[in-house]
Scaffold this motif. Structure first.
Motif, PDB file in Angstrom:
ATOM      1  N   GLU A  29       0.826  -1.203   0.000  1.00  5.92           N
ATOM      2  CA  GLU A  29       0.000   0.000   0.000  1.00  5.92           C
ATOM      3  C   GLU A  29       0.864   1.259   0.000  1.00  5.92           C
ATOM      4  O   GLU A  29       0.550   2.241  -0.684  1.00  5.92           O
ATOM      5  N   ASN A  33       0.892   4.216  -2.863  1.00  7.64           N
ATOM      6  CA  ASN A  33       0.638   5.622  -2.538  1.00  7.64           C
ATOM      7  C   ASN A  33       1.822   6.520  -2.909  1.00  7.64           C
ATOM      8  O   ASN A  33       1.626   7.668  -3.345  1.00  7.64           O
ATOM      9  N   ASP A  36       1.559   6.999  -6.593  1.00  4.14           N
ATOM     10  CA  ASP A  36       0.467   7.936  -6.891  1.00  4.14           C
ATOM     11  C   ASP A  36       0.905   9.382  -6.678  1.00  4.14           C
ATOM     12  O   ASP A  36       0.361  10.301  -7.309  1.00  4.14           O
ATOM     13  N   ARG A  37       1.881   9.589  -5.798  1.00  7.70           N
ATOM     14  CA  ARG A  37       2.383  10.934  -5.518  1.00  7.70           C
ATOM     15  C   ARG A  37       3.589  11.307  -6.383  1.00  7.70           C
ATOM     16  O   ARG A  37       4.249  12.321  -6.139  1.00  7.70           O
ATOM     17  N   THR A 127       0.598   6.706   3.759  1.00 10.28           N
ATOM     18  CA  THR A 127      -0.211   7.495   2.830  1.00 10.28           C
ATOM     19  C   THR A 127       0.622   8.149   1.733  1.00 10.28           C
ATOM     20  O   THR A 127       0.072   8.805   0.846  1.00 10.28           O
ATOM     21  N   GLY A 128       1.962   8.011   1.784  1.00 12.12           N
ATOM     22  CA  GLY A 128       2.796   8.423   0.665  1.00 12.12           C
ATOM     23  C   GLY A 128       3.671   9.639   0.853  1.00 12.12           C
ATOM     24  O   GLY A 128       4.389  10.023  -0.070  1.00 12.12           O
TER      25      GLY A 128
END
Length: 218
Positions: A29, A33, A36-37, A127-128
């Protein structure tokens, strides 16, 4: 001087709950994330694979600089950069051969714009987001913009659930250990003087995070 985490761990009070190896689902995960960033992510199993991944990533002829990083010491990249058989322009060799203090400091500032700048990170939110800090800014100064390419190497023990946890890890894990190291190495205390929250990479392919499935660094 040794730069191993174990050298300071026994004498330092840290929050061990923020320095544990996560499960595979958490790592997956986190990788998703980070990507995605805008970060490129490479996951390896150990220090040897990390060194192989980093050295393969940097092309011949590139200028290469590093910020202080226990993790880079632990994967033996620092020795490879300064003494290894490669075709890079190793800026640390040039900088630390300068006798004049002002000239050396100017060269250190200029090295922030290296083709490839390598370092560690103090915490990674699931969360990245990436969180780092240091006293002078000589490490984190290159991360946001100055260097053409950035390679951040980190043990997965630095993954924590949220950005708030990442900031807590900086205070309760990374800083106490770095403070011990600074006092032994330089005879002065460290400080969280300059802090970076790296929320997103906006330039495609610029910043690569090498995640090592091991307990590495602060």
């Amino acid at each position: 001087m040794s730069q191993q985490k174990a050298d300071y761990l026994d004498d330092t009070d840290i929050d061990t709950a923020l320095d544990r190896l996560p499960d595979d689902e958490t790592i997956e995960e986190t990788v998703s994330n980070l990507e995605d960033r805008g970060f490129d992510v490479v996951v390896v199993d150990d220090a040897e694979e990390a060194l192989e991944a980093v050295t393969a990533h940097i092309p011949a002829g590139a200028s290469v600089m590093n910020g202080h990083s226990t993790t880079l010491e632990e994967i033996e990249f620092i020795d490879y950069l300064t003494e290894g058989d490669h075709e890079w322009d190793a800026l640390p060799n040039e900088i630390w051969s300068i006798d004049d203090d002002a000239e050396r400091q100017a060269a250190r500032r200029e090295s922030q714009t290296a083709d490839y700048f390598l370092g560690g990170i103090n915490a990674i939110a699931q969360t990245g987001e990436l969180v780092a800090a240091d006293l002078s800014g000589s490490r984190i100064g290159a991360y946001p913009f100055a260097a053409s390419n950035v390679v951040i190497v980190s043990g997965v023990n630095k993954i924590v659930p949220t950005l708030d946890d990442a900031l807590d890890r900086l205070e309760s894990v990374a800083y106490p250990l770095e403070n011990e190291r600074a006092q032994e190495a330089y005879g002065v205390e460290s400080a969280i003087a300059k802090q970076l929250i790296y929320r997103r990479e906006t330039e495609e392919g610029r910043t690569t995070v090498v995640l090592v499935r091991d307990q590495l660094g602060y």
